[in-house]
Scaffold this motif. Structure first.
Motif, PDB file in Angstrom:
ATOM      1  N   ASP B 196       0.801  -1.222   0.000  1.00 36.87           N
ATOM      2  CA  ASP B 196       0.000   0.000   0.000  1.00 36.87           C
ATOM      3  C   ASP B 196       0.836   1.276   0.000  1.00 36.87           C
ATOM      4  OD1 ASP B 196       1.001   0.020   2.541  1.00 36.87           O
ATOM      5  OD2 ASP B 196      -0.939  -0.300   3.540  1.00 36.87           O
ATOM      6  N   VAL B 197       2.158   1.135  -0.164  1.00 36.58           N
ATOM      7  CA  VAL B 197       3.006   2.332  -0.170  1.00 36.58           C
ATOM      8  C   VAL B 197       3.256   2.778  -1.607  1.00 36.58           C
ATOM      9  CG1 VAL B 197       5.262   3.287   0.432  1.00 36.58           C
ATOM     10  CG2 VAL B 197       4.142   1.642   1.965  1.00 36.58           C
ATOM     11  N   GLY B 198       2.850   3.994  -1.905  1.00 43.69           N
ATOM     12  CA  GLY B 198       3.159   4.578  -3.213  1.00 43.69           C
ATOM     13  C   GLY B 198       4.412   5.421  -3.095  1.00 43.69           C
ATOM     14  N   ILE B 199       5.268   5.367  -4.121  1.00 43.77           N
ATOM     15  CA  ILE B 199       6.500   6.170  -4.095  1.00 43.77           C
ATOM     16  C   ILE B 199       6.510   7.094  -5.305  1.00 43.77           C
ATOM     17  CG2 ILE B 199       9.031   6.129  -4.084  1.00 43.77           C
ATOM     18  CD1 ILE B 199       8.929   3.298  -2.988  1.00 43.77           C
ATOM     19  N   ILE B 200       6.846   8.339  -5.060  1.00 40.96           N
ATOM     20  CA  ILE B 200       7.089   9.268  -6.158  1.00 40.96           C
ATOM     21  C   ILE B 200       8.507   9.762  -5.984  1.00 40.96           C
ATOM     22  CG2 ILE B 200       6.404  11.427  -7.276  1.00 40.96           C
ATOM     23  CD1 ILE B 200       3.647  11.062  -5.863  1.00 40.96           C
ATOM     24  N   GLY B 206      17.140   6.319  -5.471  1.00 39.05           N
ATOM     25  CA  GLY B 206      16.359   6.653  -4.278  1.00 39.05           C
ATOM     26  C   GLY B 206      15.114   5.778  -4.197  1.00 39.05           C
ATOM     27  N   ILE B 207      14.430   5.618  -5.336  1.00 41.01           N
ATOM     28  CA  ILE B 207      13.248   4.753  -5.368  1.00 41.01           C
ATOM     29  C   ILE B 207      13.649   3.321  -5.036  1.00 41.01           C
ATOM     30  CG2 ILE B 207      11.527   3.701  -6.882  1.00 41.01           C
ATOM     31  CD1 ILE B 207      11.309   6.367  -8.343  1.00 41.01           C
ATOM     32  N   GLY B 220       4.966  -3.246   1.356  1.00 38.20           N
ATOM     33  CA  GLY B 220       4.927  -3.462  -0.094  1.00 38.20           C
ATOM     34  C   GLY B 220       4.620  -2.175  -0.834  1.00 38.20           C
ATOM     35  N   ILE B 221       4.798  -2.243  -2.140  1.00 37.88           N
ATOM     36  CA  ILE B 221       4.700  -1.047  -2.976  1.00 37.88           C
ATOM     37  C   ILE B 221       3.479  -1.158  -3.889  1.00 37.88           C
ATOM     38  CG2 ILE B 221       5.898   0.327  -4.743  1.00 37.88           C
ATOM     39  CD1 ILE B 221       7.298   0.256  -1.961  1.00 37.88           C
ATOM     40  N   SER B 222       2.650  -0.131  -3.921  1.00 33.86           N
ATOM     41  CA  SER B 222       1.538  -0.113  -4.887  1.00 33.86           C
ATOM     42  C   SER B 222       2.086   0.296  -6.258  1.00 33.86           C
ATOM     43  CB  SER B 222       0.436   0.851  -4.436  1.00 33.86           C
ATOM     44  OG  SER B 222       0.947   2.170  -4.293  1.00 33.86           O
ATOM     45  N   HIS B 223       2.660   1.465  -6.305  1.00 37.38           N
ATOM     46  CA  HIS B 223       3.326   1.934  -7.520  1.00 37.38           C
ATOM     47  C   HIS B 223       4.522   2.775  -7.107  1.00 37.38           C
ATOM     48  CE1 HIS B 223      -0.371   0.956  -9.726  1.00 37.38           C
ATOM     49  NE2 HIS B 223      -1.025   1.625  -8.790  1.00 37.38           N
ATOM     50  N   ALA B 224       5.578   2.711  -7.884  1.00 36.19           N
ATOM     51  CA  ALA B 224       6.697   3.636  -7.696  1.00 36.19           C
ATOM     52  C   ALA B 224       6.856   4.396  -9.002  1.00 36.19           C
ATOM     53  CB  ALA B 224       7.977   2.883  -7.349  1.00 36.19           C
ATOM     54  N   ARG B 256      -0.430   5.109   1.640  1.00 35.27           N
ATOM     55  CA  ARG B 256       0.542   6.114   2.064  1.00 35.27           C
ATOM     56  C   ARG B 256       1.472   6.432   0.908  1.00 35.27           C
ATOM     57  NH1 ARG B 256       2.133   2.554   6.817  1.00 35.27           N
ATOM     58  NH2 ARG B 256       0.912   1.237   5.438  1.00 35.27           N
ATOM     59  N   ILE B 257       1.947   7.662   0.909  1.00 33.30           N
ATOM     60  CA  ILE B 257       2.769   8.084  -0.235  1.00 33.30           C
ATOM     61  C   ILE B 257       4.106   8.627   0.252  1.00 33.30           C
ATOM     62  CG2 ILE B 257       2.903   9.652  -2.215  1.00 33.30           C
ATOM     63  CD1 ILE B 257      -0.243   9.612  -2.163  1.00 33.30           C
ATOM     64  N   VAL B 258       5.181   8.098  -0.350  1.00 29.47           N
ATOM     65  CA  VAL B 258       6.523   8.604  -0.052  1.00 29.47           C
ATOM     66  C   VAL B 258       6.965   9.473  -1.223  1.00 29.47           C
ATOM     67  CG1 VAL B 258       8.934   7.991   0.363  1.00 29.47           C
ATOM     68  CG2 VAL B 258       7.105   6.547   1.283  1.00 29.47           C
ATOM     69  N   LEU B 259       7.378  10.673  -0.908  1.00 23.03           N
ATOM     70  CA  LEU B 259       7.839  11.594  -1.945  1.00 23.03           C
ATOM     71  C   LEU B 259       9.315  11.865  -1.696  1.00 23.03           C
ATOM     72  CD1 LEU B 259       7.023  13.490  -4.263  1.00 23.03           C
ATOM     73  CD2 LEU B 259       6.326  15.161  -2.553  1.00 23.03           C
ATOM     74  N   ILE B 260      10.148  11.463  -2.673  1.00 19.67           N
ATOM     75  CA  ILE B 260      11.585  11.700  -2.483  1.00 19.67           C
ATOM     76  C   ILE B 260      12.129  12.466  -3.681  1.00 19.67           C
ATOM     77  CG2 ILE B 260      12.123   9.748  -0.986  1.00 19.67           C
ATOM     78  CD1 ILE B 260      12.798   8.092  -3.402  1.00 19.67           C
ATOM     79  N   SER B 261      13.136  13.284  -3.386  1.00 22.40           N
ATOM     80  CA  SER B 261      13.707  14.083  -4.463  1.00 22.40           C
ATOM     81  C   SER B 261      15.093  14.550  -4.083  1.00 22.40           C
ATOM     82  CB  SER B 261      12.817  15.308  -4.726  1.00 22.40           C
ATOM     83  OG  SER B 261      13.473  16.202  -5.600  1.00 22.40           O
TER      84      SER B 261
END
Lengths: 418, 501
Positions: B196-200, B206-207, B220-224, B256-261
């Motif tokens: 359920d973790v989305g990554i942008i 980093g992803i 686990g990851i929904s979408h990255a 939940r969403i993780v935003l990394i940059s």
């Protein structure tokens, strides 16, 4: 861009809407009033004698003798300057390989009943030493005379009795029986003879011909696996001609070669030919011959590919795929798949069983050819490079990319696209 | 001419004429053979054979239902060898293709879509000059796009991203190396569980680091979704980041969403923060080396990639080293005299993260890919962290994740350099990466003699990856590498060694 899409939609509609019917056989001068004495129609774009390849020269000389314009081949060559040479395409006609068409030759007539136009092609002479491959000896000329005097009139009478043979369904069946209508016409030739049989018998009776004449006719048509090729070509021409001259359309309306140049016409640029040097076929040779004997690619028969048959329908004719180097029969479908990348659509009436009844790739778009770098694949016969010898093999050739690039540039310029 | 012509007549054998022509060519190509033909015995064919000088008395009497194998050869033995071979070819089982598509590859996007009409994503990996044109075609066909290619001009990127917005599709990249869409890893990506973790992310490694750590922590990851490194710049304005946020907002599988940059432009950050505020989903934000400022109540700030992964699975920390891990003593293998730290990174973001951590502890850092505050590259710097995936190292060479050899060469140099105290490495596993990156590193260390620097590494990957995370870790450990549970911990261990000096 929108004008191109609209124009191409119209082109596709006309192409798929064609209704070609084989209706008659007549002497060429009857149906082409402008084709008179000392005029010879040849395959491909316009070409003068000095640039003609060996087999085409041989055919020109031979047909001059056949028409009685010269006493022998040497005499013919000496007075070739007095002959007017024109492309078949200028006369709504097409011709295989050298493509000789002259006034007294019988031509088969295919009428596109959806549009009312007609197209013409001479009768296929059979395999071996024949004029379309540059053969020009007495045997070749006497066969032409027989076609003119005996076979042509009988075939014409039979066709008139049938009211015409609808070609689209015939070709559709041929595709399911392993023909692609360029290298392989076994099924369609057989289907046609079967369909024409009763009418041939009736016509022979009507003309008071004896059984020997009928027998010769049936033996000739039934014994020539490529008999249908010339009909398929006239059909292609009859289907494509109404597609010509649609402003903005990037659809190819003809591909053709004269043994020296390859040329295409595009709907949106009218009757202008875009030419490039013709290429050498890759193929297999009859015993005793090899690449060194081969003439470059030749003939109007590429009209068959232009309507989605021949190399485009290779998947229907796996045995033909063997012509491509070490290509396996199982790879035949790849040719058709690749050709689909350069066509606008598929023909729902001409389907290929082994591709889950996908239609043959239809309507070559010069934009797609240039963008993809994929040149149309053409199945072809190979003539000996010297005049008078005939066919030495068969193979596959690519249309030269330069024709398509030129056509696209001109089309873009006419539409004001830089 | 002493040529020998022999015919062999096989009664009642039929083969397609084209197949026979191919066979003829094969036989004619045999050594000592002048010409050959395999034909049915029709009168016309016998005529052809006669004209070609290939008809022998046996062939003269062949019937149309027979097959004539005809060979003209230099001598008797060659002719018979050819006949034997022709017979063998005739009776050989036909090779058949495994399926109807044998080897066909579409040359155009259009052809690919025709072959796979349900496709909804195009991965574009062509030279940069052509990537924008191909991406445009894909977007206009309604496909989501991942542009792997780099060297796409920023103007093209901006116009493509606007076009994607018009067509309601995502445009990932350019220079987007990693994405995981609905469980499908694309580009350099790892085998992680769906969850359920989305990554942008504006960065590929980093992803990878976050998705692997989430996976290893049981999540686990929904979408990255990769955005491309320039997405959060002023010019591009976060077009893909915002589109990806909207997409994940709509996606019921993403909780939940993780935003990394890498460090983003401040005005773009403001726009992104505004969007977070509107979201009904919790966010974890990690902007490398910079503090995101005030975040809305539904967002948490993460200090490191590993921290971001921890927060995403509802924990404070997931990269605690095992109790027995050798961390900071530096006694066993360190060169007492050496003082310098050299980082040899294949992941740009991992290099950046190390810079941030070391700088955060007050050290001066030099790098060829400096984050804000770091100095430009200097071969003699006390702390030199190199991104070996940067252009200057990859010109005419594959990326170090694919071809680790240049890095191994540099590692050998550093191992023998008495001024170096610590060598920092990242090891990236997953699809697209080298099949055994640890192997080369271990070899380089095994080959080194005498005292050598401490080698610290982290391994970004999962047990399910083709390289198998635990096996790579074991190989490194056996070679004496100190393997940290995250890239951040590797940097922290380095700090420990520096502090103990």
């Amino acid at each position: 861009m929108e004008i191109i899409e609209k124009a191409n939609a119209e082109a596709l509609k006309r192409l798929l809407g064609g209704d070609p019917v084989l209706v008659d056989v007549r002497p060429a001068h009857e149906v082409m009033p402008d084709l008179g004495e000392r005029q010879i129609l040849h395959a491909g774009p316009p070409i003068e004698w000095s640039r003609m390849c060996g087999p085409m020269r041989g055919a020109v000389a031979g047909i001059m003798v056949f028409e009685g314009w010269a006493s022998d081949l040497a005499d013919a060559e000496s007075q070739v300057d007095s002959i007017t040479l024109r492309p078949n395409h200028d006369f709504d006609a097409v011709g295989p390989m050298t493509g000789m068409t002259t006034m007294s030759q019988p031509v088969m007539i295919v009428e596109n009943r959806a549009f009312g136009n007609r197209a013409y092609c001479t009768i296929n002479e059979g395999l071996g030493k024949v004029m379309r491959f540059g053969g020009n000896d007495a045997e070749v000329l006497s066969r032409l005379a027989w076609l003119r005097d005996e076979f042509g009139p009988l075939l014409g009478a039979a066709l008139r009795r049938t009211g015409g043979i609808e070609l689209k369904p015939l070709v559709g069946r041929g595709l399911t029986m392993g023909d692609e209508m360029h290298q392989r016409n076994v099924a369609c030739s057989s289907l046609l003879v079967r369909q024409l049989g009763p009418a041939l018998v009736e016509a022979a009776a009507e003309l008071n011909l004896d059984n020997a004449v009928l027998s010769r006719a049936l033996a000739f048509a039934g014994g020539n696996d490529q008999f249908f090729l010339n009909i398929a070509m006239a059909m292609g021409k009859a289907i494509m001609d109404p597609v010509r001259g649609i402003e903005g359309s990037s659809v190819v309306t003809a591909m053709s070669r004269n043994g020296t140049d390859f040329a295409i016409r595009v709907s949106g640029t009218g009757d202008r030919w875009f030419t490039a040097p013709v290429e050498m076929p890759q193929g297999l040779y009859f015993p005793g011959y090899d690449e060194s004997h081969a003439n470059p690619d030749m003939g109007d028969s590429t009209i068959v590919e232009t309507v989605g048959l021949g190399g485009f329908a290779m998947a229907a004719a796996p045995a033909v795929a063997g012509f491509v180097g070490a290509g396996r029969a199982s790879e035949a479908a790849n040719f058709t798949r690749s050709m689909r990348e350069i066509t606008l659509s598929e023909n729902p009436e001409w389907t290929i069983p082994s591709l889950d009844y996908a239609g043959v790739p239809t309507a070559i778009d010069v934009r797609l050819v240039v963008e993809s770098g994929i040149a149309p694949t053409i199945n072809t016969g190979i003539a000996h490079r010297e005049p008078g010898i005939g066919q030495v093999g068969a193979g596959v050739v690519k249309a030269p990319m330069d024709c398509f690039t030129q056509a696209l540039e001109v089309l873009a310029a006419e539409l004001g696209i830089s | 001419m002493s040529a020998v012509v022999v015919n062999l007549v096989l009664a009642g054998t039929y083969m397609d004429s084209i197949a026979l022509m191919r066979l003829s060519r094969e036989v004619a190509g045999l050594s000592g053979v002048e010409d050959a033909a395999v034909m049915t015995g029709t009168p016309a064919n016998r005529e052809i054979l006669r004209d070609a000088g290939l008809l022998a008395p046996e062939g003269e009497t062949a019937k149309p239902g027979d097959l004539i194998l005809a060979v003209r050869a230099k001598n008797e033995s060659a002719s018979h060898a050819a006949l034997v071979e022709a017979e063998r070819l005739l009776s050989a089982p036909r090779q058949t293709a495994d399926d109807g598509t044998s080897g066909w590859v579409p040359r155009t996007l259009r052809g690919a879509v025709m072959a796979l009409p349900t496709a909804n994503l195009a991965l574009i990996s062509v030279p940069g000059d052509f990537a924008a044109a191909e991406a445009r075609k894909a977007i206009e066909r309604g496909l989501n796009v991942m542009v792997f290619s780099d060297n796409v001009p920023v103007e093209a990127e901006i116009s493509l991203k606007h076009l994607a917005a018009e067509h309601g599709v995502l445009m990932m990249g350019p220079d987007c190396g990693t994405a995981i869409i609905a469980g499908t890893p694309i580009g350099f990506a790892n085998e992680v569980r769906r969850g359920d973790v989305g990554i942008i992310g504006a960065s590929g490694t980093g992803i990878q680091e976050v998705s692997c750590l989430v996976h290893r922590a049981g999540g686990g990851i929904s979408h990255a979704i990769g955005t491309g490194g320039r997405d959060l710049s002023t010019d591009v304005g976060g077009l893909t980041t915002l589109a990806a946020m909207a997409a994940l907002e709509r996606d019921p599988a993403t909780k939940r969403i993780v935003l990394i940059s890498k460090p983003p432009a401040p005005e773009v950050v403001a726009r992104v923060v505004e969007e977070i505020q509107r979201s009904r989903k919790p966010y974890v934000v990690h902007f490398l080396g910079s503090v995101a400022g005030d975040l809305p109540a539904n967002a948490q700030h993460a200090d490191t990639l590993a921290h971001a992964a921890a927060l995403a699975v509802g924990q404070d920390r997931i990269d605690v080293p095992p109790a027995n891990a050798v961390s900071s003593d530096g006694q066993m293998d360190g060169q007492m005299d050496g003082q310098r730290v050299v980082g040899l990174y294949s992941g740009g973001t991992l290099c950046g993260e190390a810079q941030a951590i070391l700088m955060g502890a007050g050290h001066v850092v030099a790098s060829n890919a400096p984050i804000p505050g770091a100095g430009s590259d200097d071969a003699a710097a006390a702390i030199r962290l190199l991104d070996l995936g940067a252009d200057e190292f990859t010109r005419n060479r594959p990326h170090p994740m694919i071809d680790p050899e240049p890095r191994e060469t540099m590692l050998r140099q550093m191992l023998g350099d008495p001024t170096v105290r610590v060598v920092l490495l990242d090891v990236l596993l997953g699809y697209g990466a080298h099949p055994d990156p640890a192997g080369g590193i271990a070899q380089a260390i095994d080959a080194s003699t005498g005292r050598r620097p401490v080698v610290i590494a982290s391994v970004t990957g999962t047990e399910e990856d083709p390289q198998i995370h635990s096996e790579q870790v074991s190989a490194l450990t056996r070679a004496g590498v100190r393997v940290a549970p995250s890239n951040a911990v590797a940097a922290e261990w380095t700090l420990g060694i520096l502090n103990s000096a």
